[in-house]
Design an enzyme around this catalytic site. Sequence first.
Site, PDB file in Angstrom:
ATOM      1  N   LYS A 277       0.842  -1.203   0.000  1.00  0.00           N
ATOM      2  CA  LYS A 277       0.000   0.000   0.000  1.00  0.00           C
ATOM      3  C   LYS A 277       0.879   1.256   0.000  1.00  0.00           C
ATOM      4  O   LYS A 277       0.624   2.215  -0.732  1.00  0.00           O
ATOM      5  CB  LYS A 277      -0.929   0.003   1.225  1.00  0.00           C
ATOM      6  CG  LYS A 277      -2.068  -0.997   1.100  1.00  0.00           C
ATOM      7  CD  LYS A 277      -2.838  -1.188   2.405  1.00  0.00           C
ATOM      8  CE  LYS A 277      -3.766  -2.395   2.273  1.00  0.00           C
ATOM      9  NZ  LYS A 277      -4.430  -2.749   3.540  1.00  0.00           N
TER      10      LYS A 277
ATOM     11  N   GLN B 157      -4.895  -1.714   9.458  1.00  0.00           N
ATOM     12  CA  GLN B 157      -4.597  -3.016   8.858  1.00  0.00           C
ATOM     13  C   GLN B 157      -5.155  -4.133   9.746  1.00  0.00           C
ATOM     14  O   GLN B 157      -4.878  -4.171  10.938  1.00  0.00           O
ATOM     15  CB  GLN B 157      -3.064  -3.155   8.685  1.00  0.00           C
ATOM     16  CG  GLN B 157      -2.630  -4.407   7.971  1.00  0.00           C
ATOM     17  CD  GLN B 157      -3.128  -4.460   6.524  1.00  0.00           C
ATOM     18  OE1 GLN B 157      -3.082  -3.473   5.799  1.00  0.00           O
ATOM     19  NE2 GLN B 157      -3.636  -5.611   6.124  1.00  0.00           N
TER      20      GLN B 157
ATOM     21  N   ASP C 287     -11.455   2.559   3.769  1.00  0.00           N
ATOM     22  CA  ASP C 287     -11.677   1.117   3.635  1.00  0.00           C
ATOM     23  C   ASP C 287     -13.175   0.801   3.635  1.00  0.00           C
ATOM     24  O   ASP C 287     -13.565  -0.326   3.325  1.00  0.00           O
ATOM     25  CB  ASP C 287     -11.018   0.357   4.806  1.00  0.00           C
ATOM     26  CG  ASP C 287      -9.656  -0.227   4.449  1.00  0.00           C
ATOM     27  OD1 ASP C 287      -9.397  -0.422   3.247  1.00  0.00           O
ATOM     28  OD2 ASP C 287      -8.869  -0.506   5.378  1.00  0.00           O
TER      29      ASP C 287
END
Length: 281
Positions: free
Chosen positions: A50, A94, A117
Amino acid sequence: MTAHIIDGKFFAKQLREELKGKISDCHAAPQLAVIWVGDNEASAVYVSSKQKAAQEVGIACELFHFSADASEADVLTLIERLNMEREVNGIIVQLPLPKHFHERHILEAIRTDKDVDAFKQVMSGALWQNSAPWASATPQGVLKLIKTVLSDLTGKHAIVIGRSNIVGKPMAALLLNEDCTVTIAHSKTVDLPTLVQKADIVVAACGQPRLVKKEWIKPGAVVIDVGITKVDGRLVGDVDFENVKEVAAALTPVPGGVGPMTVAMLLQNTYTAYLKQKDSL
Ligand code: NAD
């Protein structure tokens, strides 16, 4: 028939290049904050990919890495700070978090307009009502890949194998929003092969290596393999690729299919968040 192999790396690169062009016209670089707790080996790979991809398109990506014994309060304090920082456009955590964390507490603390997200409950609700500003990166990437081979999804029968909050459910909502007729299958589904045989679009997201067999696939179906499982040191998808490619019209490989699209879509969400935040100033 041999399936057209949908090259996720190619489409992800194309998307990153488009984004790079748009971002180069921005007054200031969009900013993404990545929070990672612990030292999970797979997470290390995802976090670094990422960061690398963000850098490539011109998104400033800052990593906040906590040790595995960090407390929820430590992470919540950071999220509160990042929520208030005007320059930070997107915040992601994460997953998985260490066991002593309550995942929902952490995800729900992220400011909604920075939830790139789209893991917050309010974002899921908005997606089911077809009013979300963006969707989770993986299902959004899958939809993009489907659209590279099917221009109109109206009335197509799609089956999503898996009902997780981060892949299966948002995938089903996105396909429904495209006017597909959607079946959601899961570990308790009875007679999965018969259901899959009816589908024009199959999205396999269950983490069961090579579960989806050639005999299950309607000739000419589009098959997208989200699954990633390490088997004997190799990454394997949920679809029996070598055999399914003989009947499907189009199929994604693992690796090189959905994975690269996930990262590119996360960057696109960050850019969209940046634009929306700028507009609301
Ligand atoms: P998860 O474990 O949270 O959910 C798995 C789902 O599959 C569950 O809903 C379960 O009911 C269903 N399932 C399990 N066994 C089944 C069976 N035999 N038949 C039908 N359904 C079954 O996993 P997830 O987070 O949704 O991820 C799914 C897979 O996708 C995993 O392999 C994961 O590594 C992969 N993944 C890939 C990407 C990517 O970018 N390529 C992103 C996220 C997840």
